[in-house]
Structure formats: C-alpha cells, structure tokens
Design an enzyme around this catalytic site. Structure first.
Site, PDB file in Angstrom:
ATOM      1  N   HIS A 340     -24.027  -3.801  55.749  1.00 54.64           N
ATOM      2  CA  HIS A 340     -23.244  -3.885  56.678  1.00 54.64           C
ATOM      3  C   HIS A 340     -22.592  -2.692  57.306  1.00 54.64           C
ATOM      4  O   HIS A 340     -21.591  -2.725  57.516  1.00 54.64           O
ATOM      5  CB  HIS A 340     -21.741  -4.334  56.143  1.00 54.64           C
ATOM      6  CG  HIS A 340     -21.165  -4.530  54.856  1.00 54.64           C
ATOM      7  ND1 HIS A 340     -21.376  -5.342  54.396  1.00 54.64           N
ATOM      8  CD2 HIS A 340     -21.266  -2.983  54.563  1.00 54.64           C
ATOM      9  CE1 HIS A 340     -20.218  -4.629  52.411  1.00 54.64           C
ATOM     10  NE2 HIS A 340     -20.718  -3.690  53.266  1.00 54.64           N
ATOM     11  N   HIS A 396     -17.029  -8.279  57.248  1.00 53.49           N
ATOM     12  CA  HIS A 396     -17.856  -8.033  56.758  1.00 53.49           C
ATOM     13  C   HIS A 396     -17.279  -8.229  54.934  1.00 53.49           C
ATOM     14  O   HIS A 396     -17.487  -7.822  53.548  1.00 53.49           O
ATOM     15  CB  HIS A 396     -18.633  -6.507  56.233  1.00 53.49           C
ATOM     16  CG  HIS A 396     -17.634  -5.345  55.930  1.00 53.49           C
ATOM     17  ND1 HIS A 396     -16.395  -5.459  56.303  1.00 53.49           N
ATOM     18  CD2 HIS A 396     -17.338  -4.167  54.842  1.00 53.49           C
ATOM     19  CE1 HIS A 396     -15.403  -4.325  56.426  1.00 53.49           C
ATOM     20  NE2 HIS A 396     -16.048  -3.671  55.262  1.00 53.49           N
TER      21      HIS A 396
END
Length: 474
Positions: A340, A396
């Site tokens: 991420h 995320h």
C-alpha cells in the site's frame, strides 16, 4: 517631433514584459525628446542588442548594466503548476482533515497529473497525503510512493479453529516473541540472519549506491521496524464459504503482519527524492512532489530500485510467516498480501498511467487486499470492485485522527490498558502514539468505501506485537 514611446513599441524590437521594460520607457520618454520616435526606437533596439557598448553611457549605462546582469542571472527552471487543479473524487470527505485535501489539491496541479482520488482514511503526509492516489503520465514521484517503499499487509489463514487459540494463548505469545524483531535500525546478525532468493537478485548491481545497501537488507530481512508496524495473531471469521479461496464458513486462527522495506527502502526513497528535487524544480508548495521522467536514466533506476524494495518487503513478510507457521504447527489454508506504498503501471480510462498509492490498497476488480483497523479494532479481508473513480483503490487502514505527538500528550497508559483489556487484546510493545484511540473508526471508513470493496472476512486482533518504543523507521 517625438511622441510618447509605448511598451508596444519596445516589445516589437525585442524587449520583454519585465522590470527592464519599465526602465526603458521611463528613460525614453524623459531623456530623448529631441529625437524622432523612429530614432528613439532604433536607439533602444541597439541597446537591447549590444548592451555592453552602452555600459559607460551616462544615461543608458544603468539600464545596460541591468540587461547584462539579467542575461547572466541563473535561469529560473521552476516548472509552473497548472492554474486549476484537476477534479478528483474524495471518499468519506467528512472524516478527512483539510490539510490532506490541501495537499491533494496541489498534487492535482502537477503538469504530469492525469487523475487522483482521496481515500476515507486520508490524513496529511509528506508530499502526497497518506491515503492519496495519483495517476501520472510517464512520471514517478518518489514521495508519492513514500519513504517506506512497499509497505504492505500479509495475512495467513490457518487450519486451526478459533477455540484453539485461547486454550494455547501462552504458546502463541511465546512463539510470537521468539520469531519477530522490531525497532528502527534493528536487524539480525550472524547465524540468526535469514536467507531468501531476493538477496541474490541482479538488481542489487544496479548501481554502487544500491549495492552498498545489500548487507543492510540482509541483516533486516524478516524484521518489522517501528512506527505502526505489527505482527499479530487473531481470529478471522468467514460468515459464508468463500469459493475463490476455498475456505468454509467459520472462525480460524490467523496471522497478520504490517511492515515494509525497512532501512533499505527508506534510503532509496531519500536518495531518489533528492535527485528528483534537483532535476524537477517545482514551486515551494509542491517541492516534495518532485518527479522523475520514466524515460530518463534516474527515473528508470528508481523504478527498478522501487520494485526491488517492494519484493524485499514481501520477502520480509514471507520469512516471518514461514517461521511462525512452522512454530505453531499450522497448515496454511490461504495467504493474501498487498502493497500500500507503491507505484504501478496500469491502464486507466484507456491509457497507460503510473498509479501512486501512498497509503492506499489496490482494489481492482477481484483483487484481494487487507485493510486493518487498530490493535483493538477489526481488520477486513476484502475483494476489490474495480471502481475507476477511485483509480481501482481503497483505504489502507483506519487512518490516524490524532497526531503521534497529540496521542502521547493526551492518552494515559491507564486509558490504553483499559481499552486493551476490554477487547481481550494482549499487547507486546508499542507506545501511546499507537493507542487505538489515535485512529479513526474503521467501521465508518469501511462504510465510506462500500462501492470500492466487498468484505470477505473480518479479522479480530488478539495478540499484538509492535516496536516497544513507538520508534519510526530510519
């Protein structure tokens, strides 16, 4: 008879709209009235072409000097931003601080920007906001990827029923402590070093700079660093059978990890950001968004080094998961992982773009990902829906609602201990800056991105290990 000389007159003979034009007009209309208009214009054309010949002229000398100084001044190579920011989609706008939106507004003015989106866990970062997704045309922004290149989640679902965890909690805790290592700069030495094929990759010979980092990468292989990185055991619940993973409905013991490329990735990020700032000079407010053209040597070097750091981050998770899977005697039912903090070449809206996800989970159609909450809040195993407005992305995590300094100042150890006790979570390490209260409500974040992902299963943390001092990566 001389009529007033105008700016247009002087612009036609080579002057520009600047301070010297103003000086020239003032001199022309106050000192050369006895000349015809044509003669005055011809004189000032000559000064413009050969200022060195007029340096000792009592009237025109100061202007000639200014012309020569301007010609020899360092050229302003600042690349201007677009006047208007491109439109972008914000998910969960009511949960996002203004600072993150302001940073995204600036990113959307870059001349290389194609599209952008802001995820519901977004908060202010360095350059691109954390939770920011930015698609560019053939350009890579080191700080659009972030300092911790390839920071990622990894989830292992075991063939162990949930009730086994509580009956053997002490064993899980013992093995967690034995097989993990935390803290900025910390690594393994001698016989304790792990091995992995990633260390033999030819990309380490990319340059002397990258080669020099190979030993550091080896010593830190299989470690987790500081900050919000963690290794935790918990219970994952599938409310129905998942046909793709082939996992039956039920509750299972699972291992969840969050960490990145350690000092290796951080050093790469710092080095190439410095080069990008030297090569691509942007206005002050956008300086940390300096980019490298992917057709340039430096752009290609960063791209290769970034991908190596991403694979190294994945290898770190693999080492941890292999050690702990073996230590608890588990069989693996499924493993899911995702970066991420990374950049990918993707097709968006029919064109190839470079998608920077700084604190955002890839969520293309059918793509699996993990979105954690906090040490007491659930995390979610998700499957992307492929929303083009979000540039195939999702949050995320929960995202911070309180800065680290604010958390340390306002949250007491007793408050943190009580919250952990209420949720049945055992915590090993972590400072108050990682307290659950410092994070947004993950359920509100998930509600804000229902159109981006489908929830496959819910993970509840039970045994969490983090760096014991809340240290950040170095």
């Amino acid at each position: 008879m001389n009529t007033m000389i105008t700016g247009t007159d002087l612009l036609t003979v080579g002057y520009q709209q600047n301070e010297i034009l103003g000086i020239a007009l003032q001199l022309a209309n106050s000192n050369f009235l006895e000349l015809s208009t044509q003669e005055t214009i011809a004189l000032f054309k000559k000064v413009k072409a050969y200022p060195e010949n007029f340096l000792d002229d009592e009237i025109l000398g100061s202007m000639a000097t200014a012309m020569i100084e301007a010609a020899n001044a360092p050229k302003d190579e600042t690349i201007p931003l677009n006047e208007k920011a491109k439109d972008y989609v914000v998910y969960g706008a009511e949960h996002i601080e203004q600072g993150a939106k302001n940073q995204m507004d600036i990113a959307m003015k870059l001349p290389v920007t194609v599209a952008g989106a802001l995820m519901p866990d977004a908060h202010q970062g360095y350059g691109l906001p954390i939770g920011g997704v930015l698609a560019t045309k053939n350009a890579i922004i080191p700080y659009g990827v972030g300092v911790d290149i390839g920071c990622r989640m990894a989830l292992s679902v075991f063939d162990i029923p949930a009730e086994h965890f509580e009956m053997n909690r002490a064993k899980y805790q013992r093995e967690l402590i034995a097989h993990t290592k935390f803290g900025a700069g910390h690594g393994f030495h001698g016989q304790y070093k792990a091995n992995h094929a990633v260390l033999d990759r030819s990309e380490f010979n990319l340059s002397p700079f990258v080669k020099h980092l190979q030993d550091k990468a080896w010593s830190q292989l299989g470690t987790s660093g500081g900050g919000n990185h963690f290794v935790e055991f918990g219970i994952i619940e599938f409310e129905q059978k998942d046909e793709i993973l082939n996992i039956e409905k039920g509750k299972y013991v699972a291992l969840l990890t969050h960490s990145g490329s350690r000092g290796f990735g951080a050093t790469i990020a710092g080095h190439y950001t410095k080069l990008a700032k030297e090569k691509t000079k942007l206005p002050r407010e956008a300086a940390n968004l300096a980019y490298l053209d992917l057709n340039s040597q430096q752009g290609q070097e960063y791209w290769i080094a970034m991908n190596l750091a991403g694979d190294y981050a994945s290898a770190c998770h693999e080492v941890i998961h292999n050690k702990l899977t073996k230590a608890v005697g588990a069989q693996l039912l499924a493993k899911v992982e995702n970066h991420h903090n990374f950049a990918w070449k993707e097709i968006w809206n029919g064109q190839e773009v470079v998608v920077h996800r700084k604190g955002a989970t890839p969520a293309g159609k059918g793509v699996m990902g993990i979105i954690p909450g906090s040490m007491t809040a659930p995390g979610f195993l998700v499957r992307g829906k492929g929303d083009e407005g979000a540039i195939n992305s999702a949050s995320h995590g929960a995202g911070r609602q309180m800065s680290r300094t604010q958390a340390i100042k306002t949250i007491t150890k007793n408050e943190m201990r009580d919250v952990l006790k209420d949720h049945g979570v055992t915590l090993i390490g972590a400072g108050k800056d990682e307290a659950p209260m410092a994070y947004k409500d993950i359920n509100l974040v998930m509600e804000s991105q229902k159109e981006l992902v489908d929830v496959v299963a819910k993970f509840t943390p039970k045994l969490v290990r983090m760096a014991d001092d809340g240290s950040r990566e170095d």
